[in-house]
Scaffold this active site. Structure first.
Site, PDB file in Angstrom:
ATOM      1  N   ASP A 189       0.881  -1.174   0.000  1.00 46.03           N
ATOM      2  CA  ASP A 189       0.000   0.000   0.000  1.00 46.03           C
ATOM      3  C   ASP A 189       0.911   1.215   0.000  1.00 46.03           C
ATOM      4  O   ASP A 189       2.143   1.080   0.081  1.00 46.03           O
ATOM      5  CB  ASP A 189      -0.927  -0.011   1.236  1.00 46.03           C
ATOM      6  CG  ASP A 189      -2.262   0.683   0.967  1.00 46.03           C
ATOM      7  OD1 ASP A 189      -2.248   1.850   0.510  1.00 46.03           O
ATOM      8  OD2 ASP A 189      -3.313   0.073   1.209  1.00 46.03           O
ATOM      9  N   HIS A 265      -3.888   2.635  -4.532  1.00 44.95           N
ATOM     10  CA  HIS A 265      -3.074   2.362  -3.336  1.00 44.95           C
ATOM     11  C   HIS A 265      -1.680   1.868  -3.726  1.00 44.95           C
ATOM     12  O   HIS A 265      -1.141   0.951  -3.108  1.00 44.95           O
ATOM     13  CB  HIS A 265      -3.762   1.326  -2.430  1.00 44.95           C
ATOM     14  CG  HIS A 265      -4.942   1.884  -1.689  1.00 44.95           C
ATOM     15  ND1 HIS A 265      -4.821   2.532  -0.488  1.00 44.95           N
ATOM     16  CD2 HIS A 265      -6.259   1.898  -1.992  1.00 44.95           C
ATOM     17  CE1 HIS A 265      -6.027   2.918  -0.068  1.00 44.95           C
ATOM     18  NE2 HIS A 265      -6.905   2.547  -0.966  1.00 44.95           N
ATOM     19  N   GLU A 321     -10.766   1.866  -4.038  1.00 46.86           N
ATOM     20  CA  GLU A 321     -10.474   3.293  -3.927  1.00 46.86           C
ATOM     21  C   GLU A 321      -9.494   3.824  -4.969  1.00 46.86           C
ATOM     22  O   GLU A 321      -8.601   4.596  -4.638  1.00 46.86           O
ATOM     23  CB  GLU A 321      -9.926   3.606  -2.520  1.00 46.86           C
ATOM     24  CG  GLU A 321     -10.907   3.290  -1.423  1.00 46.86           C
ATOM     25  CD  GLU A 321     -10.421   3.719  -0.050  1.00 46.86           C
ATOM     26  OE1 GLU A 321     -11.204   4.323   0.677  1.00 46.86           O
ATOM     27  OE2 GLU A 321      -9.245   3.441   0.295  1.00 46.86           O
ATOM     28  N   TRP A 461      -6.742  -2.063   9.665  1.00 45.25           N
ATOM     29  CA  TRP A 461      -6.019  -1.022   8.926  1.00 45.25           C
ATOM     30  C   TRP A 461      -5.127  -0.272   9.898  1.00 45.25           C
ATOM     31  O   TRP A 461      -5.532   0.027  11.023  1.00 45.25           O
ATOM     32  CB  TRP A 461      -7.004  -0.075   8.250  1.00 45.25           C
ATOM     33  CG  TRP A 461      -7.845  -0.792   7.255  1.00 45.25           C
ATOM     34  CD1 TRP A 461      -9.159  -1.126   7.373  1.00 45.25           C
ATOM     35  CD2 TRP A 461      -7.412  -1.306   5.994  1.00 45.25           C
ATOM     36  NE1 TRP A 461      -9.565  -1.813   6.259  1.00 45.25           N
ATOM     37  CE2 TRP A 461      -8.529  -1.933   5.397  1.00 45.25           C
ATOM     38  CE3 TRP A 461      -6.198  -1.300   5.302  1.00 45.25           C
ATOM     39  CZ2 TRP A 461      -8.460  -2.552   4.147  1.00 45.25           C
ATOM     40  CZ3 TRP A 461      -6.139  -1.905   4.062  1.00 45.25           C
ATOM     41  CH2 TRP A 461      -7.245  -2.521   3.498  1.00 45.25           C
TER      42      TRP A 461
HETATM   43  C1  TNX Z   1     -10.506   2.169   3.354  1.00 47.04           C
HETATM   44  S1  TNX Z   1     -11.137  -0.786   3.219  1.00 47.04           S
HETATM   45  C2  TNX Z   1      -9.507   1.424   2.773  1.00 47.04           C
HETATM   46  C3  TNX Z   1      -8.194   1.335   3.429  1.00 47.04           C
HETATM   47  C4  TNX Z   1      -8.111   2.205   4.643  1.00 47.04           C
HETATM   48  C5  TNX Z   1      -9.398   2.055   5.424  1.00 47.04           C
HETATM   49  C6  TNX Z   1      -9.408   2.769   6.731  1.00 47.04           C
HETATM   50  C7  TNX Z   1     -10.425  -0.543   1.921  1.00 47.04           C
HETATM   51  C8  TNX Z   1     -10.589  -1.592   0.936  1.00 47.04           C
HETATM   52  N1  TNX Z   1      -9.718   0.579   1.725  1.00 47.04           N
HETATM   53  O1  TNX Z   1      -7.176   1.666   2.530  1.00 47.04           O
HETATM   54  O2  TNX Z   1      -7.018   1.824   5.392  1.00 47.04           O
HETATM   55  O3  TNX Z   1     -10.465   2.532   4.649  1.00 47.04           O
HETATM   56  O4  TNX Z   1     -10.466   2.324   7.546  1.00 47.04           O
END
Ligand code: TNX
Length: 750
Positions: A189, A265, A321, A461
């Site tokens: 990440d 990411h 994301e 996370w």
């Molecule tokens: C969203 S959950 C993300 C993570 C972050 C998290 C924090 C997900 C698939 N992506 O990159 O760490 O929220 O809660």
């Protein structure tokens, strides 16, 4: 069979033994709770040195022997007369539909564990160890057990902060005792690349190290990877480290699922290979360029090594994301879209995921991706990990894709687990243990859909988790609740009984050298609004057990001699409660000050002004919809608990029709602030009244005190209080401070 709530103590069981019918034993102290526990008569002494025999294939016996030094109950192999007899009976001989099931019986001869597979035998042993903990005898009983879901996972993010292999193994060891069987290892990440890859040394020589150590500070500083190595923080796993962890997990029947994030990411990859970004420059985006063939070469090389190291059938490829901004402006991405006939950038993302899936399928593996992979066309064989909601997973299951539930409002272990004012900085909302435990699937699912929901997982996370001790603090005891959600059939779950078991378990793992959250020392409350009888039933509880709750209703502080809470309050008008936990004479935690009002606006009509309506993109932020602010239901410490209504970017601007002109003297709403996820107190609140609904007069304005606005976490009542005025309509206008999120739970009118 419903779990009996009555506590059958052993003495009683023996007296009642005249009637021979088997009974269920309540309160065996096992997590996760077994599907069936039937009590026999009496108890059996545990020999001081325990022996076992195992009738299972030699290779599995060797695995068991390799695990035994870490097993909680010391046992030595012996021949025929062993106290513990483990018998692998083959898949079809147990009633259980699951290969992981087992049957454990304790009688005068000793303990017999029958299982279909080595995993089942392992789980039988875990139940035995918990039954025997701290005891010199065992109850005569029969446990028949099997998991609800085949996938029961814990996720560890080792990118945002790095945790070494010993930490990872330590968590695997513990979750396996709760019969969890997957470790999802988030290896890459933006915070750092953590896996050594032959041919790509920069990933671990540069993109695994940073200054400063703390992720949040580093992110604020622009997230650069320095070229020099002096004083840097970070780390990565070598191939040997991975093999060691994978083998350690295998002996505990845990499959390690690696995650390699793409196409978003990925800023750490682009920091060292900027040619894979759309701009060709480092630090310009987190998304790789999908128009560039080298991107595919890179990920295929990485995945080749991943497949060499990880026997897991599933490889997680991320997919969450990803911003589409760079792809829109990138000639290479646009050319790819034209050539492949892709209509938009979400299809471009799907193109990449599907192409990587084909690559992995060709080598006999399958992919898991975050629920964003549902957008723009789902890769044909993908399993969906549903994080934004339960619904996304259900959608995937309806399309006959397997789904794993990791909903952020239940299973995100980076969220607060107690009143944020008492906790180290965390990410956003509050998910207390009881909320995690309460998770279930909607009961409206057809069997055809339900069978595609293969399990549950907790996600750790690590943006806000700088140390391994803190990781354990966030994971436990909530992972115990996830283990029980994943293993125990809903009919056998019991929140009150779980509360008792979890208290014992937390103290136990503290003794083992873990650092769990020691359970909340705050008084917790729940309310039920009874509209027919025009009252609110208020009940109190605590995560701690056993414990006393003492309270006052006259505004004074509760002491060790204040009234003892014994049952719910029925509030017909207003109650000013102060309640606190007491361990004997010793007060714990903070005093809960709670005002409960069966107020004049409950059940009345509310209408929102055009730019004053609530946020509708997330069900839990709607607090039940239009009636949410006049339903009598107050929120807890989390804006995601379903009682808080969110406003973004709108103001809250709503008018309540009380139905008739009546005197009012107080109009107040409580607002929440939690800065890390952009939840802010309002700048100002204006309260207006009218008797005809046309001409409104301003009763008063309230502004938020600056010292509250400066806090990371705050709860502030804002509104108007004064001499009684006649009103039928009440307009409540809360103005945004930051145009981010505003949250309130109720507009109280008295
Ligand atoms: C969203 S959950 C993300 C993570 C972050 C998290 C924090 C997900 C698939 N992506 O990159 O760490 O929220 O809660």
């Amino acid at each position: 069979m419903q779990l009996k709530r009555t506590l059958i103590i052993y003495a009683a069981a023996v007296v009642l033994a005249a009637c021979e019918a088997p009974r269920e034993v309540a309160e065996v102290e096992v997590i996760p709770y077994p599907q069936s526990v039937v009590a026999g008569r009496g108890t059996v002494k545990l020999p001081s040195s325990l022996t076992f025999s195992a009738d299972m294939p030699q290779a599995e016996l060797n695995d068991l022997l390799a695990y035994l030094p870490d097993y909680a109950l010391p046992m030595k192999p012996d021949g025929k007369d062993a106290f513990v007899q483990i018998i692998e009976v083959g898949e079809n001989l147990l009633d259980s539909a699951s290969a992981e099931g087992y049957k454990l019986s304790v009688d005068k001869q000793g303990v017999r564990i029958q299982a279909a597979t080595a995993a089942g035998a392992f789980y039988g042993l875990q139940t035995l160890a918990q039954l025997a903990r701290g005891k010199d005898e065992l109850p005569v009983l029969t446990v028949e057990d099997a998991p609800r879901f085949p996938y029961r996972g814990l996720h560890l993010d080792v990118s945002r902060h790095f945790f070494d292999k010993e930490h990872v193994k330590k968590q695997i060891d513990l979750i396996a005792t709760y019969k969890m069987n997957r470790l999802h290892w988030h290896l890459t990440d933006g915070g750092g690349w953590r896996l050594e890859i032959p041919g790509y040394p920069e990933l671990t020589q540069v993109a695994a190290w940073r200054k400063p150590a703390n992720y949040l500070e580093w992110r604020k500083d622009g997230r650069f990877y320095p070229q020099d190595t002096e004083g840097v923080y970070g780390g990565y796993y070598t191939a040997d480290d991975v093999r060691e962890v994978v083998e350690y997990a295998r002996l505990r029947h845990v499959t390690v699922i690696p995650e390699i994030e793409m196409p978003g990411h990925s800023s750490e990859v682009l920091a060292v290979y900027p040619q894979l970004s759309c701009t060709g420059k480092p630090y310009t985006s987190g998304e790789v360029c999908i128009g560039n063939e080298d991107t595919f070469t890179f990920f295929e090389d990485v995945l080749d090594e991943v497949m060499r190291l990880f026997p897991s059938h599933y490889i997680h490829i991320g997919g969450d994301e990803a911003s589409r901004r760079h792809w829109k402006a990138c000639p290479k991405c646009q050319r790819r879209m034209r050539e492949e006939g892709l209509k938009d950038e979400s299809q471009l993302q799907s193109y990449m995921i599907a192409r990587i899936e084909r690559y992995l399928n060709g080598k006999g593996r399958d992919i898991i991706g975050w629920d964003e992979i549902l957008e723009g066309g789902l890769a044909p064989n993908a399993t969906v990990m549903s994080w934004r909601s339960t619904e996304a997973g259900i959608r995937a299951a309806s399309m006959r894709h397997d789904a794993i539930m990791t909903p952020e409002d239940y299973f995100y272990l980076d969220r607060y687990q107690d009143d944020p004012e008492t906790q180290p900085l965390a990410f956003g909302s509050t998910i207390p243990l009881a909320a995690v435990y309460s998770y279930d699937l909607p009961d409206t699912l057809s069997p055809a859909v339900e069978k595609h929901i293969i399990g549950v997982q907790g996600n750790t996370w690590a943006e806000y988790i700088p140390t391994p001790e803190h990781a354990e603090y966030m994971i436990y005891p909530r992972a115990m609740a996830i283990a029980e959600v994943g293993w125990t059939q809903p009919a056998h779950k019991d929140a009150e009984n779980f509360r008792h078991r979890v208290n014992r378990e937390v103290r136990h793992i503290e003794g083992m050298g873990y650092h769990p959250f020691p359970l909340s020392v705050q008084v917790l409350h729940a309310q039920e609004v009874d509209y027919n009888n025009r009252c609110i039933r208020l009940s109190l509880t605590s995560e701690r057990y056993p414990i006393d709750i003492r309270y006052t209703t006259d505004g004074t502080e509760p002491t060790a001699v204040s009234a003892l809470y014994e049952g719910e309050f029925v509030v017909k008008d207003s109650l000013l409660l102060a309640a606190r936990l007491f361990d004997g004479d010793k007060p714990l935690g903070k005093t809960l000050h709670l005002r409960t009002d069966y107020h004049k606006a409950i059940g009345k009509t509310i209408t929102y002004a055009k730019r004053g309506g609530y946020y509708t993109a997330k069900a839990s932020y709607m607090a039940g919809g239009d009636a949410g602010l006049v339903d009598g239901k107050r929120g807890g410490k989390s804006y995601a608990d379903g009682y808080w209504q969110g406003f973004c970017p709108n103001d809250l601007d709503a008018t309540i029709d009380l139905g008739e002109v009546t005197d009012i003297h107080r109009v107040v709403a409580c607002f929440m602030q939690v800065k890390s996820p952009n939840v802010f107190l309002p700048a100002q609140v204006d309260v207006y009244v009218s008797v005809d609904g046309k001409n409104f007069t301003l009763l008063g304005s309230d502004t938020c005190p600056e010292e509250e606005a400066a806090k990371e976490v705050a709860y502030v009542d804002l509104g108007w209080t004064g001499a009684p005025v006649p009103a039928r309509f009440v307009r409540f206008h809360a103005k945004q401070r930051m145009k981010q999120f505003l949250f309130t739970d109720e507009i109280v009118v008295q």
